[in-house]
Scaffold this motif. Structure first.
Motif, short mmCIF file in Angstrom:
data_model
loop_
_atom_site.label_atom_id
_atom_site.label_comp_id
_atom_site.label_asym_id
_atom_site.label_seq_id
_atom_site.Cartn_x
_atom_site.Cartn_y
_atom_site.Cartn_z
N GLY A 1 37.86 18.88 32.13
CA GLY A 1 38.87 18.50 33.13
C GLY A 1 39.96 19.55 33.25
N SER A 2 40.39 20.10 32.12
CA SER A 2 41.39 21.16 32.13
C SER A 2 40.87 22.40 32.84
CB SER A 2 41.79 21.53 30.70
OG SER A 2 42.32 20.42 30.03
N LEU A 3 39.60 22.70 32.62
CA LEU A 3 38.98 23.86 33.27
C LEU A 3 38.92 23.66 34.79
CD1 LEU A 3 37.83 26.51 32.22
CD2 LEU A 3 35.59 25.43 32.19
N VAL A 4 38.56 22.46 35.22
CA VAL A 4 38.52 22.16 36.66
C VAL A 4 39.92 22.26 37.25
CG1 VAL A 4 38.09 20.34 38.36
CG2 VAL A 4 36.41 20.78 36.58
N LEU A 5 40.92 21.72 36.54
CA LEU A 5 42.31 21.81 37.01
C LEU A 5 42.79 23.26 37.08
CD1 LEU A 5 44.03 18.76 35.28
CD2 LEU A 5 43.44 19.03 37.69
N LEU A 6 42.41 24.06 36.10
CA LEU A 6 42.75 25.48 36.12
C LEU A 6 42.13 26.16 37.34
CD1 LEU A 6 44.04 27.91 34.58
CD2 LEU A 6 41.80 28.21 33.51
N PHE A 7 40.87 25.83 37.63
CA PHE A 7 40.20 26.38 38.80
C PHE A 7 40.93 25.98 40.09
CE2 PHE A 7 37.24 25.58 42.29
CZ PHE A 7 36.78 26.87 42.53
N LEU A 8 41.24 24.68 40.21
CA LEU A 8 41.93 24.20 41.41
C LEU A 8 43.33 24.79 41.54
CD1 LEU A 8 40.84 20.45 41.39
CD2 LEU A 8 40.00 22.29 42.87
N CYS B 1 35.24 26.81 46.22
CA CYS B 1 35.72 25.48 45.86
C CYS B 1 34.82 24.40 46.48
CB CYS B 1 37.17 25.31 46.30
SG CYS B 1 37.94 23.80 45.73
N TYR B 2 34.46 24.58 47.73
CA TYR B 2 33.61 23.63 48.43
C TYR B 2 32.22 23.58 47.78
CZ TYR B 2 30.86 21.54 52.15
OH TYR B 2 30.01 20.74 52.86
N ALA B 3 31.64 24.73 47.50
CA ALA B 3 30.32 24.78 46.87
C ALA B 3 30.36 24.13 45.49
CB ALA B 3 29.85 26.23 46.76
N LEU B 4 31.42 24.38 44.74
CA LEU B 4 31.56 23.77 43.43
C LEU B 4 31.71 22.25 43.55
CD1 LEU B 4 31.81 24.46 40.41
CD2 LEU B 4 34.27 24.51 40.72
N LEU C 1 33.19 27.43 35.12
CA LEU C 1 33.44 28.79 34.63
C LEU C 1 32.91 29.83 35.62
CD1 LEU C 1 32.67 28.49 30.81
CD2 LEU C 1 34.85 29.12 31.87
N ILE C 2 31.76 29.58 36.20
CA ILE C 2 31.21 30.50 37.20
C ILE C 2 32.12 30.53 38.43
CG2 ILE C 2 29.30 30.87 38.82
CD1 ILE C 2 27.44 29.82 36.56
N LEU D 1 35.32 29.81 38.54
CA LEU D 1 36.57 30.48 38.16
C LEU D 1 36.38 31.99 38.13
CD1 LEU D 1 39.46 29.78 37.31
CD2 LEU D 1 38.68 29.76 34.95
N THR D 2 35.24 32.44 37.65
CA THR D 2 34.93 33.87 37.64
C THR D 2 34.83 34.41 39.07
OG1 THR D 2 33.74 33.60 35.56
CG2 THR D 2 33.31 35.60 36.80
N CYS D 3 34.26 33.63 39.97
CA CYS D 3 34.12 34.07 41.37
C CYS D 3 35.48 34.28 42.03
CB CYS D 3 33.32 33.05 42.17
SG CYS D 3 31.57 33.03 41.77
N THR D 4 36.51 33.57 41.57
CA THR D 4 37.84 33.73 42.18
C THR D 4 38.50 35.06 41.82
OG1 THR D 4 38.98 32.58 40.38
CG2 THR D 4 38.24 31.25 42.25
N PHE D 5 37.90 35.82 40.95
CA PHE D 5 38.45 37.14 40.61
C PHE D 5 37.85 38.26 41.46
CE2 PHE D 5 39.37 34.70 36.78
CZ PHE D 5 40.71 35.01 36.60
N PHE D 6 36.94 37.91 42.35
CA PHE D 6 36.29 38.91 43.21
C PHE D 6 36.61 38.59 44.67
CE2 PHE D 6 33.69 38.61 39.37
CZ PHE D 6 33.71 39.94 38.96
N ASP D 7 37.15 39.57 45.37
CA ASP D 7 37.59 39.35 46.75
C ASP D 7 36.45 39.10 47.73
OD1 ASP D 7 40.31 39.40 46.38
OD2 ASP D 7 40.43 41.59 46.52
#
Length: 189
Positions: free
Chosen positions: A45-52, A65-68, A128-129, A131-137
């Motif tokens: 849950g913390s990981l999902v909140l961090l992603f959001l 976000c939609y795909a996840l 985690l995947i 969250l990693t995708c959010t580091f690539f433009d």
């Protein structure tokens, strides 16, 4: 000639040993996490909140976000569905095994299509995947996000309505809360 083949075989065996050892270590870590369900779900849950939070603060990666969200919805539906779906039971509606409807019938536990641990593991890995995708433009595709939100809400409502109707029709409850717990004769609480 023989030395070259032996060398390549032994180096291949070394790589295999390394991957086998990594696999065993990974499985050992997962085995240690298995009994700690509250801690696991708190972490997920913390990981999902961090992603959001990252998506909200950076104002982007709405497609990720939609795909996840769609993937998590599919996992949740598999978690709520029985392993052997009564709708597709080869015995038909009145001949095969059924859930008990009276006190005298045998208790058969609810077996999920996607067990709780695999559900948690899949959510954790996919988050985690994501969250990693959010580091690539190049994953930050410009979209009008309110349409994605409305489509996701509509999809969620339709899917859950269908799942709840299925649960009512085949009389099963996928949660273990408030189910009767039987004791041996002579035992007291």
């Amino acid at each position: 000639m023989m030395n070259e083949e032996t060398t390549s075989t032994s180096s291949g065996g070394g790589i295999t040993k390394v991957f086998t050892r990594l696999s065993q270590t990974y499985q050992s870590i997962l085995d240690r996490w298995t009994p700690h369900s509250r801690l696991r779900w708190t972490g997920a849950g913390s990981l999902v909140l961090l992603f959001l939070l990252r998506v909200f603060l950076k104002q982007g990666w709405y497609i990720v976000c939609y795909a996840l969200g769609i993937y998590h919805l599919n996992l949740f539906i598999a978690f709520l569905t029985p392993k052997i779906d009564p709708e597709f039971d080869p015995y038909g509606d009145d001949q095969g095994p059924e859930l008990p409807t009276t006190v005298n019938e045998e208790f058969r536990p609810f077996i999920r299509r996607l067990p709780e641990f695999k559900f948690w593991l899949s959510i954790t890995k996919s988050t985690l995947i994501g969250l990693t995708c959010t580091f690539f433009d190049f994953f930050n595709v410009p979209v009008f996000w309110p349409i994605l939100v409305m489509y996701f809400i509509t999809l969620f409502c339709i899917t859950m309505k269908r799942q709840i109707k299925h649960m009512i029709k085949y009389k099963y409850l996928p949660f273990t809360r408030n189910k009767p717990r039987y004791q041996r004769v002579g035992e007291t609480k």
